[in-house]
Scaffold this active site. Structure first.
Site, mmCIF file in Angstrom:
data_model
loop_
_atom_site.group_PDB
_atom_site.id
_atom_site.type_symbol
_atom_site.label_atom_id
_atom_site.label_comp_id
_atom_site.label_asym_id
_atom_site.label_seq_id
_atom_site.Cartn_x
_atom_site.Cartn_y
_atom_site.Cartn_z
ATOM 1 N N LYS A 52 0.841 -1.197 0.000
ATOM 2 C CA LYS A 52 0.000 0.000 0.000
ATOM 3 C C LYS A 52 0.879 1.252 0.000
ATOM 4 O O LYS A 52 0.591 2.231 -0.692
ATOM 5 C CB LYS A 52 -0.938 -0.022 1.213
ATOM 6 C CG LYS A 52 -2.097 -0.990 1.012
ATOM 7 C CD LYS A 52 -2.852 -1.341 2.274
ATOM 8 C CE LYS A 52 -3.864 -2.450 1.964
ATOM 9 N NZ LYS A 52 -4.572 -2.953 3.141
ATOM 10 N N GLN A 96 -4.731 -1.581 9.372
ATOM 11 C CA GLN A 96 -4.653 -2.914 8.767
ATOM 12 C C GLN A 96 -5.284 -3.970 9.684
ATOM 13 O O GLN A 96 -4.932 -4.061 10.856
ATOM 14 C CB GLN A 96 -3.179 -3.248 8.477
ATOM 15 C CG GLN A 96 -2.972 -4.552 7.741
ATOM 16 C CD GLN A 96 -3.566 -4.550 6.327
ATOM 17 O OE1 GLN A 96 -3.400 -3.603 5.576
ATOM 18 N NE2 GLN A 96 -4.273 -5.601 5.991
ATOM 19 N N ASP A 119 -11.334 2.668 3.732
ATOM 20 C CA ASP A 119 -11.691 1.251 3.586
ATOM 21 C C ASP A 119 -13.207 1.087 3.456
ATOM 22 O O ASP A 119 -13.692 0.014 3.098
ATOM 23 C CB ASP A 119 -11.229 0.460 4.825
ATOM 24 C CG ASP A 119 -9.904 -0.258 4.591
ATOM 25 O OD1 ASP A 119 -9.598 -0.548 3.425
ATOM 26 O OD2 ASP A 119 -9.201 -0.534 5.578
#
Ligand code: NDP
Length: 284
Positions: A52, A96, A119
């Protein structure tokens, strides 16, 4: 032999478009920034986080990395999220998952400002997706939709089957297919006659987390097959939820693993970060 849906190529194009958009924003003094928070030592998570951050660099997005020890207290993580919520340089916040067991994931997701929730896991964004009036789409399902679109198939009126009902993949995937007028069935571990249901699918999305779960006899001739699964085989190699070699002989189009959905997830994260920067700068 089926058309191979090339997630690397499609994601490259999305990242290139995003990079151009970021350069244009930078000329206006807006520098999109993404904070990526990793708690603990999970090897797969470390790889995802590093990928990422690399993608941020390629897209000219500023990335802020936070690596916290495994024994970080929930309260400490909440405080970091709060600091990032207030930081104007940070447009997107990604924590994460999975988090260590002693931290309540829902508490952390709920603490992220919905405007920075790249997200799209926050209940506000989940609700917006349900209604069909959203700013962010969750990255993996959005990536799957882009891959389906890349085949040229018209989703409207098609029988779509999603195997898996997680909040991260299965449920939002089903909702996105529904928004595009697919006739959608969601299957899960309690589904009866799963192979029969799968055989009806014009578009089959597998998000199960089980190696070669979808066999050729479960796939309709000419279907589009999207394989979300990432499973590590005994030999250490990655494989999806679909028995790729057998299914590719039967379907019209299929994503490989690796090189299918995986790279798309990251490309969509970049796109969401730019969207977040625009929203926070009142450009959207
Ligand atoms: P979850 O474990 O949260 O969900 C798995 C789903 O599969 C559940 O709904 C479960 O049903 C269902 N399932 C499990 N066993 C069966 C079975 N025997 N028959 C029917 N359904 C079954 O996983 P995720 O949704 O988070 O991820 C799915 C896969 O996608 C994983 O391999 C993950 O690594 C991968 N993934 C890949 C990403 C990418 O970027 N490519 C991103 C995110 C995930 P039930 O609800 O009844 O338990």
């Amino acid at each position: 032999m089926a058309q191979l849906i090339d997630g690397k190529a499609v994601s490259k194009q999305i990242k290139e478009e995003t990079a151009k958009e970021v350069l244009a924003l930078r000329e206006q003094g807006i520098v999109p920034g993404l904070a990526v928070v990793l708690v603990g030592e999970d090897p797969a998570s470390k790889v995802y986080v590093s990928n990422k951050q690399k993608a941020c660099k390629a897209c000219h997005i500023e990335s802020f990395g936070y690596v916290l020890p495994e024994d970080t207290k929930e309260e400490e993580l909440l405080q970091l999220v709060e600091t990032l919520n207030r930081d104007d340089k940070v447009n997107g916040i990604l924590v994460q998952l999975p988090l260590p067991k002693h931290i309540d994931e829902n508490k952390i997701i709920n603490a992220i400002s919905p405007k920075k929730d790249v997200d799209a896991f926050h209940p506000v964004n989940v609700g917006k997706i349900m209604i069909g009036d959203y700013d962010f789409l969750p990255c993996t399902p959005a990536g799957c939709m882009a891959l389906i679109d890349s085949t040229g198939v018209d989703i409207s009126g098609k029988r779509c089957v999603v195997i898996g009902r997680s909040n991260i993949v299965g449920k939002p995937m089903a909702m996105l297919l529904l928004h595009r007028n697919g006739t959608v069935t969601i299957c899960h571990s309690k589904t009866k006659n799963l192979p029969e249901i799968c055989r009806q699918a014009d578009i089959l999305v597998a998000a199960v987390g089980r190696e070669k779960f979808v066999t050729a006899d479960m796939v309709k001739e000419g279907a589009v097959v999207i394989d979300v699964g990432i499973n590590r085989m005994e030999n250490g190699k990655l494989c999806g939820d679909v028995d790729f070699d057998a299914v590719k002989e039967k379907c019209a189009a299929i994503t490989p693993v690796p090189g299918g959905v995986g790279p798309m997830t990251i490309a969509m994260l970049m796109k969401n970060t730019v969207t977040a920067a625009k929203i926070q700068n009142s450009m959207k």
